[in-house]
Motif scaffolding. Structure first.
Motif, PDB file in Angstrom:
ATOM      1  N   SER A 186       0.818  -1.211   0.000  1.00 26.93           N
ATOM      2  CA  SER A 186       0.000   0.000   0.000  1.00 26.93           C
ATOM      3  C   SER A 186       0.858   1.270   0.000  1.00 26.93           C
ATOM      4  O   SER A 186       0.654   2.173  -0.803  1.00 26.93           O
ATOM      5  CB  SER A 186      -0.906  -0.031   1.229  1.00 26.93           C
ATOM      6  N   TYR A 239      -4.910  -3.631   7.486  1.00 30.86           N
ATOM      7  CA  TYR A 239      -3.546  -3.229   7.152  1.00 30.86           C
ATOM      8  C   TYR A 239      -2.575  -3.623   8.263  1.00 30.86           C
ATOM      9  O   TYR A 239      -2.946  -3.649   9.447  1.00 30.86           O
ATOM     10  CB  TYR A 239      -3.454  -1.705   6.981  1.00 30.86           C
ATOM     11  N   ARG A 268       1.313  -2.299   9.533  1.00 34.61           N
ATOM     12  CA  ARG A 268       2.421  -1.359   9.333  1.00 34.61           C
ATOM     13  C   ARG A 268       3.671  -1.971   9.959  1.00 34.61           C
ATOM     14  O   ARG A 268       3.641  -2.394  11.126  1.00 34.61           O
ATOM     15  CB  ARG A 268       2.129  -0.004   9.956  1.00 34.61           C
ATOM     16  N   GLU A 282       3.372  -0.164   4.668  1.00 37.21           N
ATOM     17  CA  GLU A 282       2.012  -0.586   4.991  1.00 37.21           C
ATOM     18  C   GLU A 282       1.549  -1.598   3.959  1.00 37.21           C
ATOM     19  O   GLU A 282       1.736  -1.403   2.759  1.00 37.21           O
ATOM     20  CB  GLU A 282       1.057   0.602   5.013  1.00 37.21           C
ATOM     21  N   THR A 283       0.947  -2.665   4.455  1.00 43.54           N
ATOM     22  CA  THR A 283       0.496  -3.750   3.597  1.00 43.54           C
ATOM     23  C   THR A 283      -1.003  -3.940   3.762  1.00 43.54           C
ATOM     24  O   THR A 283      -1.499  -4.051   4.892  1.00 43.54           O
ATOM     25  CB  THR A 283       1.214  -5.064   3.993  1.00 43.54           C
ATOM     26  N   LEU A 284      -1.693  -3.953   2.643  1.00 41.76           N
ATOM     27  CA  LEU A 284      -3.120  -4.285   2.639  1.00 41.76           C
ATOM     28  C   LEU A 284      -3.207  -5.811   2.660  1.00 41.76           C
ATOM     29  O   LEU A 284      -2.760  -6.472   1.726  1.00 41.76           O
ATOM     30  CB  LEU A 284      -3.777  -3.716   1.381  1.00 41.76           C
ATOM     31  N   CYS A 285      -3.758  -6.354   3.756  1.00 43.93           N
ATOM     32  CA  CYS A 285      -3.684  -7.806   3.955  1.00 43.93           C
ATOM     33  C   CYS A 285      -4.630  -8.572   3.047  1.00 43.93           C
ATOM     34  O   CYS A 285      -4.390  -9.724   2.717  1.00 43.93           O
ATOM     35  CB  CYS A 285      -3.983  -8.145   5.404  1.00 43.93           C
TER      36      CYS A 285
END
Lengths: 139, 186
Positions: B122, B155, B157, B177-180
């Motif tokens: 993200s 998300y 972080r 940040e990763t959109l799961c």
């Protein structure tokens, strides 16, 4: 053609020369880039998850932006720099991606300046895909 | 009327055998994955090491068609096997965001190996302190600093650093940040 490079005299408002790439499904699913995640190469699972087709990893557009920055700022990108990216919209197979960069600020720093550059990439329709900022010292 | 299911070969030509092989591979990956938002707690940490090999760099650079010779320590043709290459810093170096990309191996522990995927990047904020010569063994240290929902989506972080495993020199620090999961949480 001589590729212009950054100097202390580079003005605010200067537009960097971008790079252009075509997103291909074969590379999206290659071992290094997307192979571990079917969302990057498998149309069936991508669609099940609500995507219209597989999407490129965001880091690929980051690499495109970094290439543009290295073309202009050279070795300075590798020392005391910062590159921020936000992935706005997915990049799909077949998209033609163009990178852009505009110098927005110059702040005195040591014997030179810290440049703040707005960076982004868009597709063949002008849709914004990735947006961010780069900070690079030039002396 | 439901949308027709995607065809495996709609983006590239495949024979029926290839379709079958691809389906088996993709379904195995997908059906054994770990849902990272649920599985990984806030505060989770990991330290791991990874060598920046010439082959790794070439795989990265070729995929994005970046042919800067500073990244070339791999000779496909010619007389030498592997060289050290050349850059303004002496030997060949890794592209500036290769180490950032490799931060995505944060969750590749023995426990989760090959099963924590299905997420989407993200945001990334990468501070680069020094060039990474090809051949360097990096020590990464990562920590999940926050799990949160934004507009109904999950998300994580994380903050990750990469340093020279031999000298401790810091190369990068990154917040990502990763959109799961692409779909909104139920």
């Amino acid at each position: 053609m001589t590729i212009p490079t950054a100097s202390k005299a580079t003005p605010v408002g200067y537009e960097l020369i971008g790079v252009k790439k075509v997103s291909t499904i074969q590379v999206m699913g290659s071992r290094y880039w997307g192979r571990i995640n079917p969302l990057h190469w498998d149309p069936v699972i991508a669609k099940q998850e609500g995507l219209r087709s597989p999407i490129q990893t965001g880091q690929m557009s980051s690499a495109y932006l970094a290439e543009m920055l290295v073309n202009f700022f050279g070795k300075r990108v590798f020392e005391n720099s910062r590159i921020q990216r936000k992935y706005i919209k997915p990049i799909y197979p077949g998209d033609t991606i163009t990178t852009h960069g505009i110098v927005r600020e110059k702040t005195p720093e040591g014997a030179g300046y810290r440049f703040k550059v707005e960076i982004w990439c868009d597709d063949q329709n002008g849709e914004l895909k990735t947006h961010g900022w780069a900070e690079i010292h030039v002396d | 009327m439901p949308e027709p299911q995607a065809r495996q070969d709609e983006l590239q030509p495949l024979t029926p055998v290839q379709v079958e092989q691809w389906r088996a591979y993709a379904d195995r990956l997908w059906n054994t994955r770990i849902k990272r938002f649920e599985a990984i707690p806030e505060g989770w940490e990991r330290t791991w090491e990874m060598k920046i090999t010439p082959e790794l760099v070439i795989m990265y650079a070729d995929g994005v068609e970046d042919y800067n010779t500073w990244y070339e320590a791999f000779k496909t043709y010619g007389t030498g096997p592997l060289g050290v290459g050349e850059s303004p810093f002496g030997p060949a170096i890794a592209p500036p965001l290769l180490v950032s990309e490799n931060c995505s191996t944060f969750f590749e522990t023995q426990e989760y190996r090959g099963r924590v995927h299905g997420a989407i990047a993200s945001r990334e904020d990468t501070e680069i302190f020094a060039p990474v010569p090809i051949g360097t063994v990096l020590r990464y240290r990562g920590r999940v600093v926050k799990k949160f929902l934004r507009r109904g989506r999950q998300y994580l972080r994380s903050v990750i650093t990469a340093e020279d495993a031999a000298t401790g020199q810091l190369f990068i620090r990154e917040t990502r940040e990763t959109l799961c999961k692409y779909a909104k949480a139920e």
